[in-house]
Structures are given as structure tokens and as C-alpha cells.
Design an enzyme around this catalytic site. Structure first.
Site, short mmCIF file in Angstrom:
data_model
loop_
_atom_site.label_atom_id
_atom_site.label_comp_id
_atom_site.label_asym_id
_atom_site.label_seq_id
_atom_site.Cartn_x
_atom_site.Cartn_y
_atom_site.Cartn_z
N THR A 1 0.98 -1.08 0.00
CA THR A 1 0.04 -0.09 -0.58
C THR A 1 0.67 1.22 0.19
O THR A 1 1.50 1.73 1.19
CB THR A 1 -1.17 0.37 1.01
OG1 THR A 1 -2.06 -1.22 1.07
CG2 THR A 1 -2.02 1.40 1.40
N LYS B 1 -7.12 1.78 -3.22
CA LYS B 1 -6.53 0.89 -1.97
C LYS B 1 -7.02 1.62 -0.86
O LYS B 1 -7.47 1.56 0.50
CB LYS B 1 -5.33 0.30 -2.13
CG LYS B 1 -4.38 -0.24 -1.32
CD LYS B 1 -5.23 -1.67 -0.53
CE LYS B 1 -4.15 -1.66 1.46
NZ LYS B 1 -5.65 -2.55 1.57
P1 NAP Z 1 5.35 -5.67 7.42
O1 NAP Z 1 5.06 -7.09 8.45
O2 NAP Z 1 5.80 -4.71 8.72
O3 NAP Z 1 6.48 -6.30 6.59
C1 NAP Z 1 7.42 -5.08 6.14
C2 NAP Z 1 8.25 -5.28 5.23
O4 NAP Z 1 8.91 -4.35 4.71
C3 NAP Z 1 9.28 -6.41 6.03
O5 NAP Z 1 9.96 -7.55 4.91
C4 NAP Z 1 10.39 -5.39 6.08
O6 NAP Z 1 11.41 -6.06 6.44
C5 NAP Z 1 10.54 -4.58 4.92
N1 NAP Z 1 10.93 -3.45 4.96
C6 NAP Z 1 10.70 -2.43 5.12
N2 NAP Z 1 11.18 -1.33 5.86
C7 NAP Z 1 11.77 -1.59 4.91
C8 NAP Z 1 13.26 -0.94 4.33
N3 NAP Z 1 13.65 0.30 4.60
N4 NAP Z 1 13.71 -1.32 3.54
C9 NAP Z 1 13.49 -2.57 2.94
N5 NAP Z 1 12.44 -3.18 3.39
C10 NAP Z 1 12.56 -2.50 4.03
O7 NAP Z 1 4.32 -5.71 6.61
P2 NAP Z 1 3.24 -6.14 6.88
O8 NAP Z 1 1.94 -6.38 6.84
O9 NAP Z 1 3.53 -7.51 5.42
O10 NAP Z 1 2.21 -5.12 4.83
C11 NAP Z 1 3.18 -4.51 4.38
C12 NAP Z 1 2.58 -3.83 2.79
O11 NAP Z 1 1.22 -4.32 2.50
C13 NAP Z 1 2.18 -2.32 3.23
O12 NAP Z 1 2.53 -1.63 2.62
C14 NAP Z 1 0.85 -2.01 4.49
O13 NAP Z 1 0.01 -1.29 4.71
C15 NAP Z 1 0.11 -3.67 3.10
N6 NAP Z 1 -1.54 -4.14 3.50
C16 NAP Z 1 -1.09 -4.94 4.80
C17 NAP Z 1 -2.30 -5.45 5.19
C18 NAP Z 1 -1.80 -6.45 6.51
O14 NAP Z 1 -3.31 -6.92 6.95
N7 NAP Z 1 -0.99 -6.72 6.93
C19 NAP Z 1 -3.11 -6.07 4.39
C20 NAP Z 1 -2.75 -5.49 3.00
C21 NAP Z 1 -2.53 -4.76 2.86
P3 NAP Z 1 12.12 -6.38 7.91
O15 NAP Z 1 11.74 -8.09 7.96
O16 NAP Z 1 13.91 -6.21 7.82
O17 NAP Z 1 11.70 -5.68 8.82
#
Ligand code: NAP
Length: 292
Positions: free
Chosen positions: A95, A171
């Protein structure tokens, strides 16, 4: 298909797992390399850099936290764009802001590469069950090309339009409405509880009548039972999304008074509960404001 996958967080991990199970050749990269181990054990390769994950791939998926993470992974000598061959496709599942989607599209076009913004609806449990909905923006032929891979982890692919940023905007609209639904449900559940009606009873009525929608069925039990940890969708990511909605609303000159309230309840929740909590914990702020 040869697929590169960048970002193995709560969402990226189950999605990458489905791509591997669908027999694609998968090469993964994550900033914290150790998180990739279960996928490596299951047969994926591990890249040392985004560039390495992109080299030789037909499609690279990215599922990263926010605009800044995408920028970091996309650009630079070891970045995704440096490794992706001409005509290969980057599908961004994160997102991100309207501006970031435009920027990524321009950057890939300048390098002769293709780009689709394909943010998803659904929490990690939906990702694990291959029941995400994909909102795809980009050239129709690029979306068609990606669809077999998208189908490995989703139940439906919506074609939003030719501009990638239109998918980001849709989104953001959805996330605004999800949080608005959580807020209204939290207020009603709090009122019921203070008036002596069990939360579960009100929820039974809501989901059994006019409010039989996925958003109430998914978030109702979480809010009613107060199960906000571990966070499926972190409050900090929700705050990021409300900020992106606000940017888009300002750019389009659309007042959204409800958005300000939602943002404040998220801030209150993070300030009092810490960052490791689900965004639906705004229900806690609502209950606390009512003296519960
Ligand atoms: P998450 O568990 O916090 O994972 C974030 C990912 O981004 C991890 O792989 C993290 O790496 C990486 N990352 C963060 N900062 C970075 C940087 N500066 N350089 C490289 N990698 C970086 O988040 P998530 O829940 O999977 O969400 C991911 C995306 O999907 C977001 O945009 C969120 O808004 C969207 N989304 C989430 C959901 C939900 O329910 N969770 C639903 C729909 C959409 P590390 O492992 O090293 O920290």
C-alpha cells in the site's frame, strides 16, 4: 515462471509461499535475511540484494512496508531496477501513495521495464488462505501477464485502470472505509456493553442482519474480544495509510472530516499501547473514552 520476491513480512511471507507451491521458480530477498529461511527450506533461492533477486526474473513482486521502503529497494546500484531486464515486470503489492506509484511507473518506463501497482485487500489470514483481492493498475496486457501468478494467492483480480496510481487510490479509499467501519462498530459495541448488552450479542445481530459484510465479520470478533495482539495489520501501518489518504484528499481538494478523527484515534492508540498492536485497537481508545 521465474519470480523474484522482495519483502517477507506478515503479508509477503504467505504470498511468497503460495507462489512457491504453485511451482514457480522463486528467488526471495528480505532486509532481515533470516526471515527467508522457511522458504529456502521449501525450495526457494535466496538473493543477497534486490538487484540479484530481479536479475533473470520474468516478474518481481514487492511487498514492503511503505513508500520509503519501496524507494530504497527500487533504486541504487543494488536495487531492483538495476537488476530487472528490459520488458520484465515489477508488480508492487504494497500500500503506497499515489505519488510513489507514479514515481515507480516513471522510473521503470525510463529503463524500458514494465510496472503494475497491485495493492491487496485482506489480512495475513486471507493471504495464507489465498483469498486476497488484488486491485491492479497498469497496462491491461501487463495485468493479464501477471494474472496466473496473482491467482496463486488471490480470489479475485480487479482491473482498476491503466494508471498504476489509480490502484493505489482505490486501496487507500478502501482502508479509509475499513477503519471507519471499525470506529463505528467500536462505538456501538461500547454503547451496548455500558448499557448491559454483551458485545457478542450485538455482533450477532449486526452480522445476522444489515451488516453481514466481511469487514464486520473479520473485525467484529477482534474488537468484541479485544484480541489486538499479535498485530495482523500494525497500527503504525494503518497510521501510514491514513496519512496517505490525507495527502490524496488534500491534492484532490476533498475535505474528509471523519479521516481526522480516525487518525487521532490511531495516534492515541499508539501513544498509549505502543506500536506492536493491531490498528483495530482504536476500539480500545473508544472504550477508554467511555470510561471502560
Ligand atoms: P510488515 O510485516 O511490517 O512487513 C514489512 C516488510 O517491509 C518487511 O519485509 C520489512 O523488512 C520490509 N521493510 C520495511 N522497511 C524497509 C526498508 N527500509 N527497506 C527494505 N525493506 C523494508 O508489513 P505487512 O503487514 O507485511 O505489510 C506490507 C504491506 O502490505 C504494507 O504496505 C501494508 O500497508 C500492506 N498491507 C498489509 C495488510 C495486513 O493486514 N498486514 C493488508 C493489506 C495490505 P524486515 O523484515 O527487514 O523488517
Amino acid at each position: 515462471m521465474k519470480i523474484g520476491f522482495l519483502g517477507l513480512g506478515n503479508m509477503g511471507m504467505p504470498i511468497a509461499d503460495h507462489l512457491l507451491r504453485a511451482k514457480h521458480d522463486l528467488i526471495v530477498w528480505n532486509r532481515s535475511a533470516r526471515k527467508a529461511q522457511p522458504l529456502i527450506d521449501a525450495g526457494a533461492l535466496q538473493a543477497k540484494t534486490p538487484r540479484e533477486a530481479a536479475a533473470g526474473a520474468d516478474i518481481v513482486f514487492s511487498m514492503l512496508a511503505d513508500d520509503a521502503a519501496l524507494e530504497e529497494v527500487l533504486c541504487g546500484k543494488e536495487g531492483l531496477s538495476a537488476g530487472l531486464r528490459r520488458n520484465a515486470l515489477h508488480v508492487s503489492l504494497s500500500t503506497i501513495s499515489v505519488a510513489a506509484a507514479k514515481h515507480a511507473a516513471r522510473r521503470h518506463a525510463d529503463s524500458g521495464q514494465r510496472f503494475v501497482a497491485a495493492p491487496v485487500i485482506g489480512r495475513p489470514e486471507a493471504a495464507a488462505a489465498a483469498k486476497l483481492s488484488v486491485l491492479a493498475g497498469g497496462a491491461p496486457e501487463d495485468i493479464e501477464y501477471a494474472t496466473p501468478a496473482l491467482s496463486a494467492f488471490s480470489q479475485r483480480v480487479f482491473h482498476i485502470g491503466e494508471k498504476p496510481e489509480s490502484a493505489s487510490l482505490v486501496k487507500l479509499c478502501c482502508n479509509f472505509m475499513i477503519l471507519a467501519a471499525i470506529e463505528s462498530m467500536s462505538e456501538a459495541l461500547t454503547l451496548a456493553e455500558k448499557g448491559g448488552v454483551p458485545r457478542a450479542k450485538l455482533l450477532e445481530v449486526l452480522t445476522g442482519t444489515l451488516f453481514d459484510a466481511a469487514v464486520f465479520r473479520t473485525y467484529g470478533p477482534i474488537v468484541a474480544e479485544g484480541k489486538f495482539r499479535p498485530a495482523g495489520f500494525a497500527a503504525t501501518l494503518g497510521l501510514k495509510d491514513m496519512r496517505l489518504v490525507s495527502q490524496a484528499a488534500e491534492a484532490e481538494r476533498v475535505p474528509m472530516p471523519l479521516l481526522s478523527l480516525l487518525r487521532d484515534h490511531l495516534l492515541q492508540t499508539i501513544a498509549t499501547e505502543g506500536e506492536d498492536i493491531d490498528w483495530s485497537a482504536i476500539g480500545k481508545a473508544v472504550a477508554r473514552n467511555a470510561g471502560l
